[in-house]
Each structure stands twice: as structure tokens, then as C-alpha cells.
Design a protein around this motif. Structure first.
Motif, PDB file in Angstrom:
ATOM      1  N   ALA A  59      -9.511 -10.886 -32.173  1.00 48.67           N
ATOM      2  CA  ALA A  59      -9.452  -9.621 -31.202  1.00 48.67           C
ATOM      3  C   ALA A  59      -8.299  -9.972 -30.272  1.00 48.67           C
ATOM      4  N   VAL A  60      -7.512  -8.999 -29.847  1.00 48.63           N
ATOM      5  CA  VAL A  60      -6.905  -9.101 -28.508  1.00 48.63           C
ATOM      6  C   VAL A  60      -7.737  -9.107 -27.337  1.00 48.63           C
ATOM      7  N   LEU A  61      -7.842  -9.925 -26.493  1.00 46.71           N
ATOM      8  CA  LEU A  61      -8.505 -10.013 -25.192  1.00 46.71           C
ATOM      9  C   LEU A  61      -7.742  -9.089 -24.008  1.00 46.71           C
ATOM     10  N   ASP A  62      -8.106  -8.255 -23.770  1.00 49.20           N
ATOM     11  CA  ASP A  62      -7.462  -7.341 -22.648  1.00 49.20           C
ATOM     12  C   ASP A  62      -7.706  -8.095 -21.342  1.00 49.20           C
ATOM     13  N   GLY A  63      -9.114  -8.473 -21.100  1.00 50.69           N
ATOM     14  CA  GLY A  63      -9.638  -8.980 -19.961  1.00 50.69           C
ATOM     15  C   GLY A  63     -10.994  -8.768 -19.606  1.00 50.69           C
ATOM     16  N   CYS A  64     -11.600  -9.339 -18.647  1.00 58.21           N
ATOM     17  CA  CYS A  64     -12.710  -9.203 -18.164  1.00 58.21           C
ATOM     18  C   CYS A  64     -13.023  -8.828 -16.868  1.00 58.21           C
ATOM     19  N   ILE A  65     -14.091  -8.343 -16.528  1.00 53.29           N
ATOM     20  CA  ILE A  65     -14.400  -7.611 -15.138  1.00 53.29           C
ATOM     21  C   ILE A  65     -14.953  -8.749 -14.400  1.00 53.29           C
ATOM     22  N   GLU A  66     -14.435  -8.986 -13.251  1.00 47.74           N
ATOM     23  CA  GLU A  66     -14.825 -10.007 -12.316  1.00 47.74           C
ATOM     24  C   GLU A  66     -16.476 -10.076 -11.916  1.00 47.74           C
ATOM     25  N   GLY A  67     -17.214 -11.123 -12.004  1.00 43.75           N
ATOM     26  CA  GLY A  67     -18.473 -10.992 -11.835  1.00 43.75           C
ATOM     27  C   GLY A  67     -19.275 -10.313 -12.790  1.00 43.75           C
ATOM     28  N   SER A  68     -18.927  -9.941 -14.007  1.00 46.71           N
ATOM     29  CA  SER A  68     -19.448  -9.522 -14.955  1.00 46.71           C
ATOM     30  C   SER A  68     -19.304 -10.241 -16.389  1.00 46.71           C
ATOM     31  N   LYS A  69     -19.981 -10.035 -17.267  1.00 49.00           N
ATOM     32  CA  LYS A  69     -20.090 -10.506 -18.581  1.00 49.00           C
ATOM     33  C   LYS A  69     -19.403  -9.847 -19.453  1.00 49.00           C
ATOM     34  N   TRP A  70     -18.823  -8.725 -19.195  1.00 46.15           N
ATOM     35  CA  TRP A  70     -18.162  -7.489 -20.173  1.00 46.15           C
ATOM     36  C   TRP A  70     -16.774  -7.864 -20.214  1.00 46.15           C
ATOM     37  N   CYS A  71     -16.196  -7.771 -21.430  1.00 46.93           N
ATOM     38  CA  CYS A  71     -14.807  -7.676 -21.477  1.00 46.93           C
ATOM     39  C   CYS A  71     -14.052  -6.828 -22.348  1.00 46.93           C
ATOM     40  N   ARG A  72     -12.978  -6.437 -22.280  1.00 45.43           N
ATOM     41  CA  ARG A  72     -12.254  -5.408 -22.968  1.00 45.43           C
ATOM     42  C   ARG A  72     -11.457  -5.889 -24.054  1.00 45.43           C
ATOM     43  N   ILE A  73     -11.642  -5.437 -25.285  1.00 46.04           N
ATOM     44  CA  ILE A  73     -10.689  -6.077 -26.601  1.00 46.04           C
ATOM     45  C   ILE A  73     -10.245  -5.094 -27.406  1.00 46.04           C
ATOM     46  N   TRP A  81     -15.485  -2.244 -25.208  1.00 44.52           N
ATOM     47  CA  TRP A  81     -16.204  -3.418 -24.419  1.00 44.52           C
ATOM     48  C   TRP A  81     -17.104  -4.189 -25.185  1.00 44.52           C
ATOM     49  N   VAL A  82     -16.993  -5.487 -24.973  1.00 48.93           N
ATOM     50  CA  VAL A  82     -17.944  -6.355 -25.463  1.00 48.93           C
ATOM     51  C   VAL A  82     -18.450  -7.397 -24.555  1.00 48.93           C
ATOM     52  N   ALA A 106      -7.741 -18.827 -18.107  1.00 42.37           N
ATOM     53  CA  ALA A 106      -6.942 -17.891 -17.362  1.00 42.37           C
ATOM     54  C   ALA A 106      -7.083 -16.321 -17.754  1.00 42.37           C
ATOM     55  N   VAL A 107      -8.301 -16.007 -18.175  1.00 47.39           N
ATOM     56  CA  VAL A 107      -8.752 -14.696 -18.716  1.00 47.39           C
ATOM     57  C   VAL A 107      -8.111 -13.710 -17.618  1.00 47.39           C
ATOM     58  N   PRO A 108      -7.432 -12.670 -18.020  1.00 43.60           N
ATOM     59  CA  PRO A 108      -6.849 -11.714 -17.173  1.00 43.60           C
ATOM     60  C   PRO A 108      -8.445 -10.952 -16.395  1.00 43.60           C
ATOM     61  N   VAL A 109      -7.965 -10.189 -15.182  1.00 43.40           N
ATOM     62  CA  VAL A 109      -9.315  -9.345 -14.660  1.00 43.40           C
ATOM     63  C   VAL A 109      -8.829  -8.167 -14.718  1.00 43.40           C
ATOM     64  N   VAL A 110      -9.954  -7.207 -15.310  1.00 45.90           N
ATOM     65  CA  VAL A 110      -9.634  -5.867 -15.301  1.00 45.90           C
ATOM     66  C   VAL A 110     -11.105  -5.239 -14.671  1.00 45.90           C
ATOM     67  N   THR A 111     -10.712  -4.132 -14.083  1.00 42.96           N
ATOM     68  CA  THR A 111     -11.525  -3.321 -13.595  1.00 42.96           C
ATOM     69  C   THR A 111     -12.048  -1.896 -14.460  1.00 42.96           C
ATOM     70  N   TYR A 112     -13.258  -1.919 -14.318  1.00 47.12           N
ATOM     71  CA  TYR A 112     -13.493  -0.291 -14.694  1.00 47.12           C
ATOM     72  C   TYR A 112     -14.017   0.749 -13.860  1.00 47.12           C
ATOM     73  N   GLU A 113     -13.412   1.827 -13.980  1.00 43.45           N
ATOM     74  CA  GLU A 113     -13.711   2.946 -13.025  1.00 43.45           C
ATOM     75  C   GLU A 113     -14.539   4.000 -13.842  1.00 43.45           C
ATOM     76  N   ALA A 114     -15.769   4.191 -13.177  1.00 43.61           N
ATOM     77  CA  ALA A 114     -16.715   4.956 -13.641  1.00 43.61           C
ATOM     78  C   ALA A 114     -16.084   6.394 -13.992  1.00 43.61           C
ATOM     79  N   GLN A 115     -16.538   7.057 -15.195  1.00 44.63           N
ATOM     80  CA  GLN A 115     -16.083   8.408 -15.430  1.00 44.63           C
ATOM     81  C   GLN A 115     -17.130   9.280 -15.188  1.00 44.63           C
ATOM     82  N   ALA A 116     -16.810  10.609 -15.240  1.00 45.45           N
ATOM     83  CA  ALA A 116     -17.785  11.642 -14.866  1.00 45.45           C
ATOM     84  C   ALA A 116     -18.526  11.814 -16.288  1.00 45.45           C
TER      85      ALA A 116
END
Length: 206
Positions: A59-73, A81-82, A106-116
Motif C-alpha cells: 500500500a501507499v502510506l499517505d500518513g497517520c493521525i498524530e496521537g492515533s493508531k489510524w493511518c490513511r492508505i 483508513w486502516v 518519518a511517517v507523514p502526519v495527517v488530520t481527519y476533519e469530521a464530516q456531516a
């Protein structure tokens, strides 16, 4: 490898996440799934699955949320998310668990913005995984599938992900399957079969 930076940044807002840092590494970083793994629409077990990444998928690893165990791939044509505990990546020629070595990798950091309309996690649970151990694979008969899926009951939401070999916390109630070796439960929206002595998941109904 095809550079994925531009397509990703164009679709980031729609997908509910934002790249925070590491654009150069972001396009090139890869990871491998260590088990059959749900790819989810959002970073949590309460989000629906968009597909399955089979064991050993690259998988291409987009990045992971800081302080979380979830990553976008991005894997096998799926983007979602996995759980980082089930991803490995190369570090100096050795395969290491992404969650354990995020700084070193050096995994990139991403954030997730909650959707309606995003689902809310009912309550924080105990982590599902142990670490995961190898278990003897089983192929349940069709009548067991029918019984389990029609009598699943309320699902229990746990931090982590539903995979074969994961141990259920003692607080999770499991139910008997009549005239069968294994118990069952509904975890994170999926019926699973559980070995009674070890409380480890031996089969996941998908």
C-alpha cells in the motif's frame, strides 16, 4: 512509482483529511498489510468498510493521525483508513510495525476533519489486539454462518480492528453456537467466531 502527490492533494478535502507534513515522503512511502485488513471510510472502527486489503498487500502510506493508531492508505485501488498496528514498512532492511516505529520511519502526519453525518463511537473500549497471534485457520459450515449472522445481537465497539488472531478482552460477552466448537460475537459491526479457551478470533464474517 507513480507520483501521487497532486491527485491526493486535490481530493484531500473531499476525503475528510488534510496532509500536515512530509509531502515528499508522502508520495513514496509504502507499507505492507500483515493480515486481511478492513479499509474503512474514516479513522475508527465505527466507520463502514470500503473494502478489504488482503494479507501481504503493498500500500501507499499517505500518513497517520498524530496521537492515533489510524493511518490513511491507498491499496489495490482502495483509499481509506486502516489500523497502524497491522502495517509494516521497511526500516534499514527490516520490516517493522508502523505503529511502533512511526518516528523512525518519518511517517507523514495527517488530520481527519469530521464530516456531516459521521458515525459517533458509542463509548471508548479496550483495545482489541494483543499482539495478534497465529491461529489455526478454520472454514465454518454454512449453517453456522446462518446462525451467527441471524443472531448477531448488539455489536460491541472496541479500539483496534477485527482480524483473525486478535484476542477479545474479558469484558466482551461471547455467545455459544449450538453444537459447535466456537463461540461468536459481533465486534465493530462484524460477526466473528471465537476460540473459547483463548478468546482469540478464528474467523471473521465479511
Amino acid at each position: 512509482m507513480k507520483n501521487l502527490t497532486r491527485p491526493l492533494l486535490r481530493t484531500a478535502a473531499a476525503a475528510g483529511f488534510v496532509l500536515v507534513a512530509g509531502s515528499a515522503a508522502f508520495a513514496d512511502m509504502t507499507a505492507t498489510t500483515v493480515t486481511d485488513l478492513n479499509v474503512r471510510a474514516g479513522p475508527g472502527p465505527q466507520y463502514p468498510t470500503v473494502g478489504l486489503a488482503t494479507r501481504g498487500s503493498t500500500a501507499v502510506l499517505d500518513g497517520c493521525i498524530e496521537g492515533s493508531k489510524w493511518c490513511r492508505i491507498d491499496v489495490n485501488g482502495l483509499r481509506g483508513w486502516v489500523y497502524a498496528q497491522y502495517l509494516t514498512s521497511d526500516l534499514g532492511g527490516a520490516a517493522v510495525v508502523v505503529q511502533d516505529r512511526r518516528s523512525d520511519l518519518a511517517v507523514p502526519v495527517v488530520t481527519y476533519e469530521a464530516q456531516a453525518g459521521d458515525p459517533a463511537l458509542p463509548a471508548p473500549g479496550d483495545e482489541l489486539i494483543g499482539p495478534v497471534e497465529d491461529v489455526e485457520p478454520i472454514v465454518p459450515p454454512d449453517n453456522v454462518r446462518t446462525y451467527v449472522t441471524t443472531n448477531a445481537g448488539d455489536t460491541v465497539y472496541l479500539n483496534g480492528e477485527v482480524v483473525v488472531g486478535a484476542e477479545l478482552p474479558q469484558a466482551v460477552e461471547v455467545r455459544r453456537v449450538p453444537d459447535y466448537t466456537y463461540d461468536y460475537a459481533s465486534i465493530n459491526g462484524q460477526p466473528v467466531l471465537v476460540e473459547p479457551a483463548t478468546r482469540r478470533i478464528v474467523y471473521v464474517y465479511r
